[in-house]
Design an enzyme around this catalytic site. Structure first.
Site, PDB file in Angstrom:
ATOM      1  N   HIS A  26       0.862  -1.182   0.000  1.00 11.10           N
ATOM      2  CA  HIS A  26       0.000   0.000   0.000  1.00 11.10           C
ATOM      3  C   HIS A  26       0.892   1.224   0.000  1.00 11.10           C
ATOM      4  O   HIS A  26       1.757   1.364   0.857  1.00 11.10           O
ATOM      5  CB  HIS A  26      -0.922   0.006   1.224  1.00 11.10           C
ATOM      6  CG  HIS A  26      -1.866   1.167   1.201  1.00 11.10           C
ATOM      7  ND1 HIS A  26      -3.123   1.083   0.643  1.00 11.10           N
ATOM      8  CD2 HIS A  26      -1.711   2.447   1.609  1.00 11.10           C
ATOM      9  CE1 HIS A  26      -3.717   2.273   0.720  1.00 11.10           C
ATOM     10  NE2 HIS A  26      -2.873   3.110   1.310  1.00 11.10           N
ATOM     11  N   CYS A  27       0.667   2.113  -0.965  1.00  8.26           N
ATOM     12  CA  CYS A  27       1.546   3.274  -1.105  1.00  8.26           C
ATOM     13  C   CYS A  27       0.780   4.538  -0.706  1.00  8.26           C
ATOM     14  O   CYS A  27      -0.152   4.947  -1.400  1.00  8.26           O
ATOM     15  CB  CYS A  27       2.023   3.386  -2.562  1.00  8.26           C
ATOM     16  SG  CYS A  27       2.994   4.867  -2.852  1.00  8.26           S
TER      17      CYS A  27
END
Ligand SMILES: [Zn+2]
Ligand SMILES: [Zn+2]
Length: 408
Positions: A185-186
């Site tokens: 997850h960025c």
């Protein structure tokens, strides 16, 4: 110089606070001024503020800041994305506004070519949704990759989505979905990077690196006249370095925040996206996602603890059938128990038919007692290193890159 001094003091204070907060808890430092400062900062100060708040507002600020903390760190939110876009747009606007009239046309024309891609790829990363696994696309996602019976086994159900987890997927609590071929997850793009948008992330890193290098290059081009050093002096002489130092100070003063500051920021931070891109190229070459590196690391630790065993699917299936239909007839429960074990291990013959070119032949298990699975000692071999395990998802460096470029 006044501004520079204030910035230096600010950076130093922030570094000191971070050091105190991170290392003050270490047993070795607990009874030192660093430990006392850490307790004052992280325990007494918040407690005092909480007490003041509960008297003044009935604890409203405390509960609001808790909610803010939850929102920032445990929910999908665009705060980091907005900060990133503000920093990018602010620096670019400041630089272009002040630098444009000092640059020849040949250096101005490429600016839109290097400036637009970071925005475009950020948009593509952030708006991507088809990697979320929903009931409507679940069957398709099950057919993307086979289970390797090492990192991913059939029959695992996500408790939140209530769907069987496809191989290479991972549930993201921030996005609220299981994500196909989840990498990570960025927060920069406020989305998970996985099947379909991972390639845009790589393009974003490359585009950012190019933009920063080009920006730093333009800044250098403008400030170059101030950096001229007497060429007759030797590199080893102190005169050369003193003159270079004076030249840099002159250049920074002439360029100000908009040209020298932005150029310096671009030059010093260009290594971040490019370094990260290098790391992801290594992952692709090795046939792994960031999520899978952690799983491989866990296996490696367990292998060094001598609790990991390897066998083949064929051996297990033959064994299970023999127990069920051969000598198992004398004791049907025995056979059923072993068939059950084979199923538990995910060694079923009816894995979903997938388009991936290779199929898993191996099964790896870890045992609690460090002994091979009971009653099957002859089938299992103890393994000590990751080189004894095949990575099913590694098609070879070049083919791995092609898969990623095709969004798979
Ligand atoms: Zn899920
Ligand atoms: Zn996510």
């Amino acid at each position: 110089m006044g501004v520079l001094k204030n910035i230096a003091i600010g950076v130093l204070a922030l570094t000191l606070l971070t050091f105190v907060a991170l290392f003050g808890q270490l047993p070795a430092l607990r009874k030192t001024p660093i430990g006392w400062l850490q307790r004052a900062l992280c325990l007494r100060l918040p407690a005092a503020l909480k007490a003041i708040d509960s008297r003044a507002t009935g604890g409203k600020i405390t509960s609001k800041s808790k909610r803010l903390g939850r929102y920032l760190f445990y929910e999908q939110n665009p705060v980091v994305l907005i900060l990133f876009l503000v920093l990018l747009t602010g620096s670019a606007a400041l630089f272009i506004w002040n630098a444009l009239y000092q640059l020849p046309l040949g250096l101005v024309l490429p600016i839109p070519v290097v400036l637009i891609p970071p925005y475009w790829f950020t948009y593509l990363c952030a708006s991507h949704k088809t990697h979320y696994i929903r009931p409507a696309n679940h069957q398709d996602r099950l057919h993307d990759y086979p289970y390797d019976h090492v990192l991913f086994r059939p029959g695992t159900v996500c408790k939140t989505c209530n769907l069987a987890k496809p191989a290479r997927s991972k549930h993201c609590s921030l996005c609220g979905y299981c994500v196909a071929k989840c990498d990570h997850h960025c927060p920069w793009v406020n989305n998970c990077l996985g099947r379909g948008n991972y390639r845009y992330f790589l393009a974003l890193l490359l585009a950012l690196g190019i933009l920063q290098i080009y920006g730093a290059g333009l800044s250098y081009w403008i400030l170059k006249p101030y950096l001229d050093v007497d060429n007759t002096a030797s590199y080893l002489s102190s005169d050369y370095w003193l003159e270079l130092g004076d030249g840099i100070v002159d250049a920074v003063n002439m360029g100000g925040l908009s040209i020298a500051g932005v150029g310096l920021l671009a030059a010093t931070t260009a290594a971040l996206p490019l370094g990260l891109l290098g790391y992801h190229c290594y992952l692709i070459w090795a046939g792994m996602t960031t999520n899978e590196t952690q799983k491989w690391a866990d296996w490696r630790d367990d292998m060094s603890d001598a609790i990991v065993f390897r066998t083949t699917r064929d051996k297990l299936l033959t064994h299970a059938h023999l127990r069920s239909y051969g000598d198992g007839e004398a004791n049907p429960m025995n056979g059923a128990a072993h068939k059950g074990l084979a199923d538990d291990l995910g060694v079923t013959e009816d894995d979903p038919c997938v388009s991936w070119p290779i199929r898993s032949a191996q099964v790896i298990v870890r045992t609690n007692d460090g002994k091979p699975p009971r009653g099957q000692e002859a089938l299992w071999t103890r393994i000590w290193s990751l080189s004894d395990v095949d990575n099913l998802y590694d098609l070879g460096g070049w083919d791995n890159f092609m898969e990623v470029l095709h969004g798979r």
